[in-house]
Design a protein around this motif. Structure first.
Motif, mmCIF file in Angstrom:
data_model
loop_
_atom_site.group_PDB
_atom_site.id
_atom_site.type_symbol
_atom_site.label_atom_id
_atom_site.label_comp_id
_atom_site.label_asym_id
_atom_site.label_seq_id
_atom_site.Cartn_x
_atom_site.Cartn_y
_atom_site.Cartn_z
ATOM 1 N N ARG A 1 22.344 7.916 9.821
ATOM 2 C CA ARG A 1 22.993 6.920 8.966
ATOM 3 C C ARG A 1 23.515 5.752 9.802
ATOM 4 O O ARG A 1 23.417 4.592 9.397
ATOM 5 N N ASP A 2 24.040 6.046 10.966
ATOM 6 C CA ASP A 2 24.500 4.985 11.869
ATOM 7 C C ASP A 2 23.350 4.084 12.301
ATOM 8 O O ASP A 2 23.517 2.874 12.430
ATOM 9 N N VAL A 3 22.177 4.662 12.508
ATOM 10 C CA VAL A 3 20.992 3.866 12.850
ATOM 11 C C VAL A 3 20.652 2.934 11.685
ATOM 12 O O VAL A 3 20.342 1.758 11.892
ATOM 13 N N MET A 4 20.727 3.424 10.456
ATOM 14 C CA MET A 4 20.454 2.575 9.295
ATOM 15 C C MET A 4 21.476 1.450 9.189
ATOM 16 O O MET A 4 21.113 0.317 8.866
ATOM 17 N N ASP A 5 22.734 1.753 9.460
ATOM 18 C CA ASP A 5 23.778 0.730 9.405
ATOM 19 C C ASP A 5 23.552 -0.352 10.455
ATOM 20 O O ASP A 5 23.731 -1.536 10.188
ATOM 21 N N ARG A 6 23.147 0.054 11.641
ATOM 22 C CA ARG A 6 22.988 -0.863 12.761
ATOM 23 C C ARG A 6 21.642 -1.577 12.757
ATOM 24 O O ARG A 6 21.560 -2.774 13.019
ATOM 25 N N ASP A 7 20.578 -0.855 12.463
ATOM 26 C CA ASP A 7 19.208 -1.375 12.592
ATOM 27 C C ASP A 7 18.528 -1.562 11.247
ATOM 28 O O ASP A 7 17.311 -1.387 11.125
ATOM 29 N N TYR A 8 19.290 -1.932 10.220
ATOM 30 C CA TYR A 8 18.768 -2.054 8.857
ATOM 31 C C TYR A 8 17.557 -2.973 8.758
ATOM 32 O O TYR A 8 16.713 -2.808 7.889
ATOM 33 N N ALA A 9 17.437 -3.963 9.646
ATOM 34 C CA ALA A 9 16.337 -4.929 9.567
ATOM 35 C C ALA A 9 15.064 -4.423 10.249
ATOM 36 O O ALA A 9 14.018 -5.053 10.128
ATOM 37 N N GLU A 10 15.152 -3.304 10.924
ATOM 38 C CA GLU A 10 13.985 -2.719 11.584
ATOM 39 C C GLU A 10 13.154 -1.937 10.568
ATOM 40 O O GLU A 10 13.667 -1.505 9.542
ATOM 41 N N PRO A 11 11.875 -1.726 10.877
ATOM 42 C CA PRO A 11 11.048 -0.914 9.963
ATOM 43 C C PRO A 11 11.407 0.570 10.089
ATOM 44 O O PRO A 11 10.916 1.275 10.962
ATOM 45 N N LEU A 12 12.314 1.011 9.257
ATOM 46 C CA LEU A 12 12.777 2.399 9.275
ATOM 47 C C LEU A 12 12.156 3.160 8.116
ATOM 48 O O LEU A 12 12.116 2.674 6.997
ATOM 49 N N ASP A 13 11.696 4.362 8.388
ATOM 50 C CA ASP A 13 11.183 5.223 7.329
ATOM 51 C C ASP A 13 11.733 6.629 7.549
ATOM 52 O O ASP A 13 12.380 6.916 8.568
ATOM 53 N N VAL A 14 11.498 7.505 6.602
ATOM 54 C CA VAL A 14 12.055 8.854 6.669
ATOM 55 C C VAL A 14 11.596 9.600 7.922
ATOM 56 O O VAL A 14 12.434 10.206 8.598
ATOM 57 N N PRO A 15 10.316 9.578 8.294
ATOM 58 C CA PRO A 15 9.941 10.287 9.520
ATOM 59 C C PRO A 15 10.679 9.781 10.765
ATOM 60 O O PRO A 15 11.109 10.574 11.603
ATOM 61 N N ALA A 16 10.851 8.468 10.888
ATOM 62 C CA ALA A 16 11.566 7.918 12.052
ATOM 63 C C ALA A 16 13.037 8.340 12.031
ATOM 64 O O ALA A 16 13.593 8.715 13.069
ATOM 65 N N LEU A 17 13.659 8.282 10.863
ATOM 66 C CA LEU A 17 15.064 8.682 10.758
ATOM 67 C C LEU A 17 15.235 10.182 10.967
ATOM 68 O O LEU A 17 16.215 10.627 11.565
ATOM 69 N N ALA A 18 14.265 10.961 10.506
ATOM 70 C CA ALA A 18 14.314 12.410 10.714
ATOM 71 C C ALA A 18 14.236 12.731 12.207
ATOM 72 O O ALA A 18 14.908 13.657 12.682
ATOM 73 N N ARG A 19 13.450 11.957 12.954
ATOM 74 C CA ARG A 19 13.386 12.163 14.406
ATOM 75 C C ARG A 19 14.735 11.888 15.053
ATOM 76 O O ARG A 19 15.160 12.611 15.947
ATOM 77 N N VAL A 20 15.428 10.860 14.582
ATOM 78 C CA VAL A 20 16.767 10.553 15.098
ATOM 79 C C VAL A 20 17.704 11.728 14.836
ATOM 80 O O VAL A 20 18.521 12.088 15.684
ATOM 81 N N ALA A 21 17.565 12.334 13.666
ATOM 82 C CA ALA A 21 18.424 13.452 13.273
ATOM 83 C C ALA A 21 17.929 14.793 13.808
ATOM 84 O O ALA A 21 18.575 15.819 13.564
ATOM 85 N N LEU A 22 16.794 14.779 14.508
ATOM 86 C CA LEU A 22 16.193 16.007 15.046
ATOM 87 C C LEU A 22 15.927 17.029 13.946
ATOM 88 O O LEU A 22 16.236 18.214 14.059
ATOM 89 N N MET A 23 15.363 16.530 12.832
ATOM 90 C CA MET A 23 15.048 17.373 11.671
ATOM 91 C C MET A 23 13.640 17.054 11.184
ATOM 92 O O MET A 23 13.097 15.995 11.501
ATOM 93 N N SER A 24 13.088 17.945 10.388
ATOM 94 C CA SER A 24 11.828 17.631 9.727
ATOM 95 C C SER A 24 12.122 16.598 8.639
ATOM 96 O O SER A 24 13.257 16.522 8.140
#
Length: 139
Positions: free
Chosen positions: A13-36
Motif C-alpha cells: 500500500r505504501d508503494v501505491m501511495d508513493r509510486d501511484y504514477a508508475e505502471p503498477l499491477d497486482v502481480p508487481a504489488l504481490a511481489r512487493v508483499a511477498l505473496m501470490s
C-alpha cells in the motif's frame, strides 16, 4: 490474517501511495508483499475494504484533483501524469469518485480553498467511494 501479512500488505500500500504514477499491477504489488497475486488481492481487500486497483485509482484521482486545481495542464496531460493510460477509464473513474467530470472540475473556481492547509484539504477532498462517509477510509 496475521501481523506479518498485514505488514506486507502495508508495504504494498505504501508503494501505491508513493509510486501511484508508475505502471503498477497486482502481480508487481504481490511481489512487493511477498505473496501470490491471489493471496495478495484477497488479503488487501480483507484488510482495507477495497481491491488494490480501487485503492490505486483513488490515489491517482486524489493527485489528479490537485493537478486540475492548478489549471496549467489539460485533462489528458493530468491523466497520463498520474499513471493512467486510458483517458476514458480515467474520466469515468474520476466522475464516479468526484461526482463531476475532470473537465468540469478543472474549469471550476478553486480559489476559495486556497487558504486551507494542504493536509486538511487532502482529507476534506478525498474521493468518496460507494457512499462511504468522507474521511472514513482508514489509515
Amino acid at each position: 490474517m496475521d501481523l506479518e501479512d498485514l505488514r506486507r500488505l502495508r508495504r504494498a500500500r505504501d508503494v501505491m501511495d508513493r509510486d501511484y504514477a508508475e505502471p503498477l499491477d497486482v502481480p508487481a504489488l504481490a511481489r512487493v508483499a511477498l505473496m501470490s497475486p491471489g493471496h495478495f488481492s484477497r488479503g488487501f481487500r480483507a484488510a482495507y475494504g477495497e481491491t488494490p486497483y480501487s485503492y490505486l485509482m483513488t490515489r491517482r484521482v486524489e493527485r489528479a484533483k490537485a493537478l486540475l486545481r492548478r489549471g496549467d495542464l489539460s485533462v489528458t496531460e493530468v491523466c497520463f501524469a498520474v499513471g493512467c493510460t486510458s483517458l476514458g477509464s480515467f474520466s469515468s473513474r474520476f466522475t464516479e469518485l468526484v461526482g463531476e467530470p475532470p473537465s468540469a472540475y478543472r474549469s471550476r473556481d478553486h480559489g476559495a480553498g486556497a487558504p486551507i492547509p494542504a493536509c486538511v484539504a487532502k482529507v476534506r477532498t478525498r474521493p468518496v467511494r460507494n457512499g462511504e462517509a468522507p474521511g472514513a477510509a482508514g489509515s
